[in-house]
Design an enzyme around this catalytic site. Structure first.
Site, short mmCIF file in Angstrom:
data_model
loop_
_atom_site.label_atom_id
_atom_site.label_comp_id
_atom_site.label_asym_id
_atom_site.label_seq_id
_atom_site.Cartn_x
_atom_site.Cartn_y
_atom_site.Cartn_z
N PRO A 14 7.52 -2.81 -9.34
CA PRO A 14 7.15 -2.86 -10.75
C PRO A 14 5.86 -2.12 -11.08
CG PRO A 14 6.94 -5.02 -9.71
CD PRO A 14 7.66 -4.14 -8.74
N ASN A 15 5.93 -1.42 -12.19
CA ASN A 15 4.81 -0.70 -12.81
C ASN A 15 4.42 0.59 -12.09
OD1 ASN A 15 4.35 -2.55 -15.01
ND2 ASN A 15 3.61 -3.99 -13.47
N ARG A 22 -2.25 5.65 -16.11
CA ARG A 22 -3.28 4.63 -16.42
C ARG A 22 -4.00 4.26 -15.14
NH1 ARG A 22 1.05 2.87 -19.43
NH2 ARG A 22 0.71 3.03 -21.66
N TYR A 27 -5.58 3.65 -8.97
CA TYR A 27 -4.35 4.19 -8.40
C TYR A 27 -4.31 5.72 -8.31
CZ TYR A 27 -2.81 -0.60 -9.09
OH TYR A 27 -2.70 -1.96 -9.05
N ASN A 78 6.67 -0.14 -1.32
CA ASN A 78 5.53 -0.66 -2.07
C ASN A 78 6.15 -1.56 -3.13
OD1 ASN A 78 3.38 -1.29 -3.68
ND2 ASN A 78 2.61 0.82 -3.85
N ALA A 81 3.48 -5.85 -7.40
CA ALA A 81 3.04 -7.25 -7.49
C ALA A 81 4.04 -8.21 -6.83
CB ALA A 81 2.82 -7.63 -8.95
N HIS A 84 3.22 -10.07 -3.53
CA HIS A 84 2.44 -11.31 -3.44
C HIS A 84 3.24 -12.53 -3.88
CE1 HIS A 84 -0.49 -8.14 -3.20
NE2 HIS A 84 -0.29 -7.79 -4.45
N GLU A 102 5.24 -1.09 5.04
CA GLU A 102 4.71 -1.55 3.74
C GLU A 102 3.52 -0.67 3.36
OE1 GLU A 102 3.20 -5.54 4.01
OE2 GLU A 102 2.56 -5.59 1.90
N HIS A 104 0.49 0.11 0.30
CA HIS A 104 -0.21 -0.16 -0.96
C HIS A 104 -1.21 0.95 -1.21
CE1 HIS A 104 1.73 -3.91 -1.44
NE2 HIS A 104 1.48 -4.17 -0.17
N ILE A 105 -1.16 1.48 -2.41
CA ILE A 105 -2.04 2.60 -2.77
C ILE A 105 -3.50 2.15 -2.74
CG2 ILE A 105 -2.67 4.14 -4.67
CD1 ILE A 105 0.36 3.92 -5.52
N ARG A 111 -9.68 -6.32 -3.41
CA ARG A 111 -9.40 -6.68 -4.81
C ARG A 111 -9.30 -8.21 -4.94
NH1 ARG A 111 -4.72 -3.03 -7.05
NH2 ARG A 111 -5.60 -3.81 -9.01
#
Ligand code: CA2
Length: 161
Positions: A14-15, A22, A27, A78, A81, A84, A102, A104-105, A111
Site C-alpha cells: 500500500p501507498n 510525496r 522515501y 515491500n 504498512a 507491521h 523483505e 524497506h526503503i 522511525r
C-alpha cells in the site's frame, strides 16, 4: 535440457504507488516505475527475469503470493504498512515456501516504534532496510545469484574454455 530462466516476483504494498510524488525526505524521489525498471535490469544482468506488482489491498497481495507458486522462483516484497500488521501475508509467504527477501526503503528502526516489528521478517531469508530504492537492487541481486546457482545457470557453473 536447457535450464529455465529463474523468475523473481517483486511485490509492493500500500501507498508505494505514490513513490516519488510525496515525502521525498523519507522515501526519495524515484518512482515506482524506476523501482520496476531497476528490478528488471538487475535480474536481466544476472540471467533472470523480474516482474512486478503493486496493490493497496491485502487480499490482492495474498493472491499474488499464491500465484507466484506456479510462476516465480523467488519473491522480493515491500509490504508497506501491512508489514507491521498482516499475519495473513506472513502465512501466505510461509505457505508458498519460495525464497523471500523483505525490503524497506526507509530505515524502519529509526522511525516510530510501531514500524520496528515485522510479521514478514520471520519468514524472510534476508531483510534489507534503509538503503532507499537500492534495496530492491540488492534484494534482486541476492535472489538472482541464489536462484541461478541452484539451477546451475550461473556463469560460474560453466567450465571455462
Ligand atoms: O520504508 C518502507 O519501504 C516502508 O515499507 C514504507 C511504508 C511504511 O508504512 C513502512 O513502515 C516502511 C509506507 C509506504 C508509503 O509510501 C509512500 C511513498 C511516497 C509518498 C507517500 C507514501
Amino acid at each position: 535440457m536447457t535450464p529455465r530462466t529463474p523468475s523473481i516476483l517483486v511485490i509492493n504494498g500500500p501507498n508505494l504507488n505514490l513513490l516519488g510524488t510525496r515525502e521525498p525526505a523519507v522515501y526519495g524521489t524515484a518512482t515506482l516505475d524506476d523501482v520496476v525498471r531497476l528490478a528488471e535490469d538487475t535480474a536481466r544482468d544476472l540471467g533472470c527475469t523480474a516482474s512486478s506488482t503493486q496493490s493497496n489491498h491485502e487480499g490482492r497481495i495474498i493472491d499474488a503470493i499464491h500465484a507466484a507458486r506456479s510462476t516465480s522462483d523467488g519473491i522480493v516484497i515491500n509490504a508497506g504498512a501491512f508489514t507491521h500488521t498482516s499475519i495473513a501475508i506472513r502465512d501466505a509467504l510461509a505457505a508458498v515456501g519460495l525464497p523471500v527477501v523483505e525490503v524497506h526503503i526507509s530505515n524502519v528502526h529509526r522511525r516510530e516504534e510501531f514500524r520496528h516489528s515485522s510479521y514478514i521478517s520471520g519468514v524472510a531469508d534476508a531483510v534489507i532496510v534503509g538503503a532507499g530504492i537500492d534495496g530492491y537492487r540488492l534484494a534482486v541481486d541476492h535472489l538472482a545469484r541464489r536462484l541461478t546457482a541452484a539451477a546451475g545457470t550461473d556463469a560460474a557453473s560453466f567450465p571455462k574454455s
